[in-house]
Design a protein around this motif. Structure first.
Motif, PDB file in Angstrom:
ATOM      1  N   GLU A   1       0.828  -1.209   0.000  1.00  0.00           N
ATOM      2  CA  GLU A   1       0.000   0.000   0.000  1.00  0.00           C
ATOM      3  C   GLU A   1       0.863   1.259   0.000  1.00  0.00           C
ATOM      4  O   GLU A   1       0.583   2.226  -0.713  1.00  0.00           O
ATOM      5  CB  GLU A   1      -0.905   0.012   1.232  1.00  0.00           C
ATOM      6  N   TRP A   2       1.940   1.243   0.786  1.00  0.00           N
ATOM      7  CA  TRP A   2       2.812   2.414   0.873  1.00  0.00           C
ATOM      8  C   TRP A   2       3.637   2.596  -0.397  1.00  0.00           C
ATOM      9  O   TRP A   2       3.884   3.732  -0.819  1.00  0.00           O
ATOM     10  CB  TRP A   2       3.697   2.323   2.117  1.00  0.00           C
ATOM     11  N   VAL A   3       4.037   1.508  -1.003  1.00  0.00           N
ATOM     12  CA  VAL A   3       4.749   1.600  -2.283  1.00  0.00           C
ATOM     13  C   VAL A   3       3.828   2.210  -3.330  1.00  0.00           C
ATOM     14  O   VAL A   3       4.236   3.074  -4.114  1.00  0.00           O
ATOM     15  CB  VAL A   3       5.284   0.214  -2.725  1.00  0.00           C
ATOM     16  N   ALA A   4       2.566   1.808  -3.327  1.00  0.00           N
ATOM     17  CA  ALA A   4       1.591   2.370  -4.269  1.00  0.00           C
ATOM     18  C   ALA A   4       1.379   3.858  -4.009  1.00  0.00           C
ATOM     19  O   ALA A   4       1.281   4.655  -4.950  1.00  0.00           O
ATOM     20  CB  ALA A   4       0.274   1.613  -4.176  1.00  0.00           C
ATOM     21  N   ARG A   5       1.317   4.251  -2.743  1.00  0.00           N
ATOM     22  CA  ARG A   5       1.148   5.672  -2.411  1.00  0.00           C
ATOM     23  C   ARG A   5       2.351   6.487  -2.856  1.00  0.00           C
ATOM     24  O   ARG A   5       2.211   7.599  -3.376  1.00  0.00           O
ATOM     25  CB  ARG A   5       0.898   5.838  -0.920  1.00  0.00           C
ATOM     26  N   LEU A   6       3.537   5.933  -2.651  1.00  0.00           N
ATOM     27  CA  LEU A   6       4.752   6.614  -3.118  1.00  0.00           C
ATOM     28  C   LEU A   6       4.729   6.778  -4.639  1.00  0.00           C
ATOM     29  O   LEU A   6       5.093   7.831  -5.164  1.00  0.00           O
ATOM     30  CB  LEU A   6       5.999   5.838  -2.692  1.00  0.00           C
ATOM     31  N   THR A   7       4.302   5.745  -5.329  1.00  0.00           N
ATOM     32  CA  THR A   7       4.243   5.782  -6.795  1.00  0.00           C
ATOM     33  C   THR A   7       3.251   6.838  -7.277  1.00  0.00           C
ATOM     34  O   THR A   7       3.550   7.597  -8.202  1.00  0.00           O
ATOM     35  CB  THR A   7       3.879   4.387  -7.346  1.00  0.00           C
ATOM     36  N   ARG A   8       2.086   6.892  -6.652  1.00  0.00           N
ATOM     37  CA  ARG A   8       1.086   7.908  -7.037  1.00  0.00           C
ATOM     38  C   ARG A   8       1.603   9.320  -6.779  1.00  0.00           C
ATOM     39  O   ARG A   8       1.435  10.215  -7.606  1.00  0.00           O
ATOM     40  CB  ARG A   8      -0.226   7.679  -6.291  1.00  0.00           C
ATOM     41  N   ALA A   9       2.244   9.511  -5.636  1.00  0.00           N
ATOM     42  CA  ALA A   9       2.788  10.830  -5.318  1.00  0.00           C
ATOM     43  C   ALA A   9       3.901  11.201  -6.296  1.00  0.00           C
ATOM     44  O   ALA A   9       3.989  12.339  -6.746  1.00  0.00           O
ATOM     45  CB  ALA A   9       3.304  10.854  -3.882  1.00  0.00           C
ATOM     46  N   ALA A  10       4.744  10.236  -6.650  1.00  0.00           N
ATOM     47  CA  ALA A  10       5.817  10.482  -7.621  1.00  0.00           C
ATOM     48  C   ALA A  10       5.235  10.844  -8.980  1.00  0.00           C
ATOM     49  O   ALA A  10       5.785  11.703  -9.684  1.00  0.00           O
ATOM     50  CB  ALA A  10       6.726   9.266  -7.727  1.00  0.00           C
ATOM     51  N   ASP A  11       4.119  10.210  -9.349  1.00  0.00           N
ATOM     52  CA  ASP A  11       3.429  10.578 -10.601  1.00  0.00           C
ATOM     53  C   ASP A  11       3.015  12.035 -10.557  1.00  0.00           C
ATOM     54  O   ASP A  11       3.229  12.788 -11.505  1.00  0.00           O
ATOM     55  CB  ASP A  11       2.181   9.716 -10.820  1.00  0.00           C
ATOM     56  N   GLY A  12       2.418  12.442  -9.438  1.00  0.00           N
ATOM     57  CA  GLY A  12       1.959  13.815  -9.288  1.00  0.00           C
ATOM     58  C   GLY A  12       3.084  14.833  -9.305  1.00  0.00           C
ATOM     59  O   GLY A  12       2.886  15.976  -9.713  1.00  0.00           O
ATOM     60  N   LEU A  13       4.254  14.408  -8.867  1.00  0.00           N
ATOM     61  CA  LEU A  13       5.425  15.291  -8.841  1.00  0.00           C
ATOM     62  C   LEU A  13       6.266  15.182 -10.112  1.00  0.00           C
ATOM     63  O   LEU A  13       7.282  15.851 -10.234  1.00  0.00           O
ATOM     64  CB  LEU A  13       6.293  14.966  -7.626  1.00  0.00           C
ATOM     65  N   ASP A  14       5.842  14.318 -11.024  1.00  0.00           N
ATOM     66  CA  ASP A  14       6.530  14.101 -12.296  1.00  0.00           C
ATOM     67  C   ASP A  14       7.993  13.694 -12.092  1.00  0.00           C
ATOM     68  O   ASP A  14       8.901  14.233 -12.729  1.00  0.00           O
ATOM     69  CB  ASP A  14       6.427  15.348 -13.175  1.00  0.00           C
ATOM     70  N   LEU A  15       8.210  12.726 -11.201  1.00  0.00           N
ATOM     71  CA  LEU A  15       9.556  12.219 -10.926  1.00  0.00           C
ATOM     72  C   LEU A  15       9.876  11.050 -11.845  1.00  0.00           C
ATOM     73  O   LEU A  15       9.002  10.271 -12.198  1.00  0.00           O
ATOM     74  CB  LEU A  15       9.664  11.769  -9.468  1.00  0.00           C
ATOM     75  N   ASP A  16      11.142  10.928 -12.210  1.00  0.00           N
ATOM     76  CA  ASP A  16      11.545   9.840 -13.094  1.00  0.00           C
ATOM     77  C   ASP A  16      11.736   8.534 -12.318  1.00  0.00           C
ATOM     78  O   ASP A  16      11.571   8.469 -11.104  1.00  0.00           O
ATOM     79  CB  ASP A  16      12.785  10.213 -13.899  1.00  0.00           C
ATOM     80  N   THR A  17      12.110   7.504 -13.030  1.00  0.00           N
ATOM     81  CA  THR A  17      12.227   6.163 -12.468  1.00  0.00           C
ATOM     82  C   THR A  17      13.277   6.082 -11.363  1.00  0.00           C
ATOM     83  O   THR A  17      13.060   5.410 -10.349  1.00  0.00           O
ATOM     84  CB  THR A  17      12.585   5.160 -13.591  1.00  0.00           C
ATOM     85  N   GLU A  18      14.402   6.743 -11.535  1.00  0.00           N
ATOM     86  CA  GLU A  18      15.459   6.688 -10.521  1.00  0.00           C
ATOM     87  C   GLU A  18      14.987   7.280  -9.195  1.00  0.00           C
ATOM     88  O   GLU A  18      15.215   6.699  -8.125  1.00  0.00           O
ATOM     89  CB  GLU A  18      16.709   7.431 -10.998  1.00  0.00           C
ATOM     90  N   ALA A  19      14.328   8.422  -9.244  1.00  0.00           N
ATOM     91  CA  ALA A  19      13.835   9.052  -8.019  1.00  0.00           C
ATOM     92  C   ALA A  19      12.804   8.163  -7.330  1.00  0.00           C
ATOM     93  O   ALA A  19      12.809   8.018  -6.105  1.00  0.00           O
ATOM     94  CB  ALA A  19      13.233  10.417  -8.335  1.00  0.00           C
ATOM     95  N   ARG A  20      11.937   7.547  -8.112  1.00  0.00           N
ATOM     96  CA  ARG A  20      10.913   6.644  -7.549  1.00  0.00           C
ATOM     97  C   ARG A  20      11.566   5.440  -6.887  1.00  0.00           C
ATOM     98  O   ARG A  20      11.193   5.040  -5.785  1.00  0.00           O
ATOM     99  CB  ARG A  20       9.991   6.146  -8.657  1.00  0.00           C
ATOM    100  N   SER A  21      12.525   4.851  -7.570  1.00  0.00           N
ATOM    101  CA  SER A  21      13.221   3.688  -7.033  1.00  0.00           C
ATOM    102  C   SER A  21      13.961   4.040  -5.749  1.00  0.00           C
ATOM    103  O   SER A  21      13.925   3.282  -4.767  1.00  0.00           O
ATOM    104  CB  SER A  21      14.193   3.149  -8.084  1.00  0.00           C
ATOM    105  N   ASN A  22      14.630   5.188  -5.740  1.00  0.00           N
ATOM    106  CA  ASN A  22      15.322   5.651  -4.539  1.00  0.00           C
ATOM    107  C   ASN A  22      14.347   5.797  -3.378  1.00  0.00           C
ATOM    108  O   ASN A  22      14.629   5.378  -2.256  1.00  0.00           O
ATOM    109  CB  ASN A  22      16.001   7.007  -4.781  1.00  0.00           C
ATOM    110  N   ALA A  23      13.206   6.413  -3.652  1.00  0.00           N
ATOM    111  CA  ALA A  23      12.214   6.656  -2.605  1.00  0.00           C
ATOM    112  C   ALA A  23      11.700   5.342  -2.016  1.00  0.00           C
ATOM    113  O   ALA A  23      11.607   5.188  -0.794  1.00  0.00           O
ATOM    114  CB  ALA A  23      11.055   7.487  -3.160  1.00  0.00           C
ATOM    115  N   VAL A  24      11.382   4.401  -2.877  1.00  0.00           N
ATOM    116  CA  VAL A  24      10.878   3.106  -2.403  1.00  0.00           C
ATOM    117  C   VAL A  24      11.959   2.384  -1.605  1.00  0.00           C
ATOM    118  O   VAL A  24      11.690   1.842  -0.529  1.00  0.00           O
ATOM    119  CB  VAL A  24      10.375   2.246  -3.585  1.00  0.00           C
TER     120      VAL A  24
END
Length: 102
Positions: free
Chosen positions: A12-35
């Motif tokens: 659930e938290w990984v999904a929330r991070l992904t949705r927030a990253a979408d909203g912030l227009d972050l690339d794959t590296e930033a998303r992976s780092n965050a997760v």
């Protein structure tokens, strides 16, 4: 480091991070780092998870060179800016990074 089971347990938290990253227009590296940061630092208390997830997203974006404001990350994760501000440096340090001194 985290186990594969941690990702399943916190799907659930990984999904929330992904949705927030979408909203912030972050690339794959930033998303992976965050997760990775979040899963390596998942708090035991459920009430602490939103703030840690937001701090992970902010720090993950910094590591990837895609700075976003603490306020915009906080809004995307539905937490206060103070939640991000008080946790991101410690999160980086606990993960083996040297936080910037600005």
């Amino acid at each position: 480091m985290y186990r594969a089971r941690d990702r399943v347990d916190n799907e659930e938290w990984v999904a929330r991070l992904t949705r927030a990253a979408d909203g912030l227009d972050l690339d794959t590296e930033a998303r992976s780092n965050a997760v990775d940061l979040f899963l390596s630092n998942v708090p035991d208390e459920e009430r602490s998870k939103p703030a840690v997830a937001a701090a992970s997203l902010y720090a993950g974006a910094l590591i990837a060179g895609e700075e976003r404001s603490q306020g915009s990350v906080a809004a995307a994760m539905d937490v206060t800016r103070l939640s991000v501000q008080t946790r991101w440096k410690e999160l980086l340090a606990d993960s083996g990074f040297r936080p910037p001194e600005w």
